[in-house]
Design a protein around this motif. Sequence first.
Motif, mmCIF file in Angstrom:
data_model
loop_
_atom_site.group_PDB
_atom_site.id
_atom_site.type_symbol
_atom_site.label_atom_id
_atom_site.label_comp_id
_atom_site.label_asym_id
_atom_site.label_seq_id
_atom_site.Cartn_x
_atom_site.Cartn_y
_atom_site.Cartn_z
ATOM 1 N N MET A 80 0.755 -1.157 -0.002
ATOM 2 C CA MET A 80 -0.023 0.082 -0.185
ATOM 3 C C MET A 80 0.922 1.400 0.047
ATOM 4 O O MET A 80 1.942 1.191 0.650
ATOM 5 N N ALA A 81 0.406 2.142 -0.819
ATOM 6 C CA ALA A 81 1.253 3.448 -0.852
ATOM 7 C C ALA A 81 1.149 4.414 0.387
ATOM 8 O O ALA A 81 -0.022 4.398 0.810
ATOM 9 N N LYS A 82 2.156 5.221 0.591
ATOM 10 C CA LYS A 82 2.069 6.212 1.371
ATOM 11 C C LYS A 82 0.956 7.187 1.052
ATOM 12 O O LYS A 82 0.949 7.657 -0.261
ATOM 13 N N ASP A 83 0.489 7.853 2.214
ATOM 14 C CA ASP A 83 -0.452 9.041 2.056
ATOM 15 C C ASP A 83 0.327 10.186 2.002
ATOM 16 O O ASP A 83 0.866 10.515 2.866
ATOM 17 N N LYS A 84 0.391 10.897 0.920
ATOM 18 C CA LYS A 84 1.297 12.066 0.632
ATOM 19 C C LYS A 84 0.479 13.445 0.468
ATOM 20 O O LYS A 84 0.755 14.374 0.083
ATOM 21 N N SER A 85 -0.740 13.313 1.102
ATOM 22 C CA SER A 85 -1.801 14.299 0.848
ATOM 23 C C SER A 85 -1.189 15.523 2.100
ATOM 24 O O SER A 85 -0.357 15.184 3.023
ATOM 25 N N PHE A 86 -1.683 16.838 1.912
ATOM 26 C CA PHE A 86 -1.357 17.907 2.711
ATOM 27 C C PHE A 86 -1.832 17.367 4.082
ATOM 28 O O PHE A 86 -1.334 17.859 4.927
ATOM 29 N N ALA A 87 -2.802 16.948 4.502
ATOM 30 C CA ALA A 87 -3.422 16.650 5.508
ATOM 31 C C ALA A 87 -2.842 15.691 6.412
ATOM 32 O O ALA A 87 -2.568 15.736 7.795
ATOM 33 N N ALA A 88 -2.157 14.534 5.824
ATOM 34 C CA ALA A 88 -1.211 13.740 6.303
ATOM 35 C C ALA A 88 0.098 14.385 6.833
ATOM 36 O O ALA A 88 0.594 14.121 7.860
ATOM 37 N N LYS A 89 0.558 15.470 6.229
ATOM 38 C CA LYS A 89 1.760 16.082 6.538
ATOM 39 C C LYS A 89 1.615 17.022 7.586
ATOM 40 O O LYS A 89 2.259 17.166 8.228
ATOM 41 N N ILE A 90 0.535 17.612 7.790
ATOM 42 C CA ILE A 90 0.023 18.294 8.648
ATOM 43 C C ILE A 90 -0.328 17.552 10.147
ATOM 44 O O ILE A 90 0.192 18.020 11.176
ATOM 45 N N ALA A 91 -0.716 16.381 9.997
ATOM 46 C CA ALA A 91 -0.959 15.606 10.895
ATOM 47 C C ALA A 91 0.393 14.998 11.749
ATOM 48 O O ALA A 91 0.597 14.843 12.800
ATOM 49 N N LYS A 92 1.320 14.633 10.724
ATOM 50 C CA LYS A 92 2.609 14.169 11.081
ATOM 51 C C LYS A 92 3.296 15.470 11.745
ATOM 52 O O LYS A 92 4.178 15.096 13.070
ATOM 53 N N ALA A 93 3.113 16.581 11.477
ATOM 54 C CA ALA A 93 3.968 17.904 11.921
ATOM 55 C C ALA A 93 3.341 18.251 13.385
ATOM 56 O O ALA A 93 4.018 18.624 14.098
ATOM 57 N N ALA A 94 2.043 17.960 13.488
ATOM 58 C CA ALA A 94 1.364 18.218 14.979
ATOM 59 C C ALA A 94 1.581 16.985 15.845
ATOM 60 O O ALA A 94 1.322 17.296 16.978
#
Length: 65
Positions: A1-15
């Motif tokens: 399964m591919a990684k989720d590279k959406s903007f929401a995923a990046k924000i969740a990781k940063a948070a």
Amino acid sequence: MAKDKSFAAKIAKAAGAASRHCPKCGEIINSLRVVECIKNKEKNSYKFKENFVPICKCNQSQIMA
């Protein structure tokens, strides 16, 4: 399964949503790389053993000592 590279995923990781929390103290658990030097008595040589140890405020004094 591919990684989720959406903007929401990046924000969740940063948070910090992707990080683990300690159930005892509630702090974020960080991984620490511990390298031990072990002597081989038969060959009179040294080798290194690497471990990644989870660390938080609960076990920080035991590992860092």
